[in-house]
Write a protein that holds these residues in place. Structure first.
Motif, short mmCIF file in Angstrom:
data_model
loop_
_atom_site.label_atom_id
_atom_site.label_comp_id
_atom_site.label_asym_id
_atom_site.label_seq_id
_atom_site.Cartn_x
_atom_site.Cartn_y
_atom_site.Cartn_z
N ASN A 188 0.82 -1.22 0.00
CA ASN A 188 0.00 0.00 0.00
C ASN A 188 0.85 1.27 0.00
O ASN A 188 0.33 2.37 0.17
CB ASN A 188 -0.96 0.02 1.20
CG ASN A 188 -0.22 0.22 2.52
OD1 ASN A 188 0.97 -0.04 2.61
ND2 ASN A 188 -0.93 0.68 3.54
N CYS A 189 2.14 1.14 -0.17
CA CYS A 189 3.02 2.31 -0.12
C CYS A 189 2.77 3.24 -1.31
O CYS A 189 2.82 2.82 -2.46
CB CYS A 189 4.48 1.88 -0.10
SG CYS A 189 5.60 3.30 0.04
N SER A 190 2.52 4.52 -1.00
CA SER A 190 2.24 5.49 -2.07
C SER A 190 3.44 6.39 -2.35
O SER A 190 3.34 7.32 -3.16
CB SER A 190 1.03 6.34 -1.69
OG SER A 190 1.31 7.11 -0.53
N GLY A 212 8.64 6.33 -6.56
CA GLY A 212 10.03 6.14 -6.96
C GLY A 212 10.91 5.39 -6.00
O GLY A 212 12.14 5.37 -6.19
N CYS A 213 10.36 4.74 -5.00
CA CYS A 213 11.20 4.00 -4.06
C CYS A 213 11.72 2.72 -4.72
O CYS A 213 10.93 1.91 -5.20
CB CYS A 213 10.43 3.65 -2.79
SG CYS A 213 11.44 2.68 -1.64
N PRO A 214 13.05 2.52 -4.72
CA PRO A 214 13.62 1.33 -5.36
C PRO A 214 13.39 0.04 -4.57
O PRO A 214 13.65 -1.05 -5.07
CB PRO A 214 15.12 1.65 -5.44
CG PRO A 214 15.35 2.60 -4.30
CD PRO A 214 14.07 3.40 -4.17
N HIS A 250 15.40 -1.12 5.75
CA HIS A 250 15.56 0.33 5.56
C HIS A 250 14.86 1.09 6.67
O HIS A 250 15.43 1.99 7.30
CB HIS A 250 14.98 0.73 4.19
CG HIS A 250 14.89 2.20 3.96
ND1 HIS A 250 16.00 2.97 3.66
CD2 HIS A 250 13.83 3.05 4.01
CE1 HIS A 250 15.61 4.24 3.54
NE2 HIS A 250 14.31 4.32 3.74
N HIS A 251 13.63 0.75 6.94
CA HIS A 251 12.87 1.47 7.97
C HIS A 251 13.31 1.08 9.38
O HIS A 251 13.31 1.92 10.28
CB HIS A 251 11.37 1.28 7.76
CG HIS A 251 10.87 2.09 6.60
ND1 HIS A 251 10.80 3.46 6.63
CD2 HIS A 251 10.48 1.72 5.36
CE1 HIS A 251 10.36 3.91 5.46
NE2 HIS A 251 10.16 2.87 4.67
N LYS A 252 13.72 -0.17 9.56
CA LYS A 252 14.20 -0.60 10.89
C LYS A 252 15.41 0.22 11.30
O LYS A 252 15.56 0.60 12.46
CB LYS A 252 14.52 -2.09 10.86
CG LYS A 252 14.85 -2.64 12.24
CD LYS A 252 15.10 -4.12 12.20
CE LYS A 252 15.51 -4.58 13.60
NZ LYS A 252 16.23 -5.83 13.56
S1 SF4 Z 1 11.02 1.39 1.81
FE1 SF4 Z 1 9.46 2.83 2.58
S2 SF4 Z 1 9.02 4.15 0.82
FE2 SF4 Z 1 10.01 2.28 0.04
S3 SF4 Z 1 8.37 0.84 -0.46
FE3 SF4 Z 1 8.98 0.44 1.64
S4 SF4 Z 1 7.56 1.67 2.87
FE4 SF4 Z 1 7.52 2.47 0.81
#
Ligand code: SF4
Length: 65
Positions: A14-16, A19-21, A32-34
């Protein structure tokens, strides 16, 4: 190594954020988020996710099940 489940993962993502790779590659998304003490978009409702505030604080404040 290419993620073999990327297309399947994208159907549920559901990520909006544009351009996120890492989109659809859940292991990269979580790590990445951790690193930033955050959670990925899929922990949030579609409405809350659109704020791009992925903090644990925002998750706790908006948790509603
Ligand atoms: S890393 Fe963050 S921005 Fe990228 S797809 Fe996952 S939730 Fe979305």
């Amino acid at each position: 190594m290419k993620c073999q489940r990327k297309e399947e993962n994208l159907e549920k993502c559901n990520c909006s954020y544009p351009g996120c790779p890492r989109k659809g590659i859940c292991c990269l998304c979580i790590s990445h988020h951790k690193e930033k003490d955050q959670l990925p978009a899929c922990y949030f409702s579609d409405k809350v996710e659109k704020s791009y505030d992925r903090s644990i604080k925002n998750f706790v404040e908006n948790y509603d099940r």
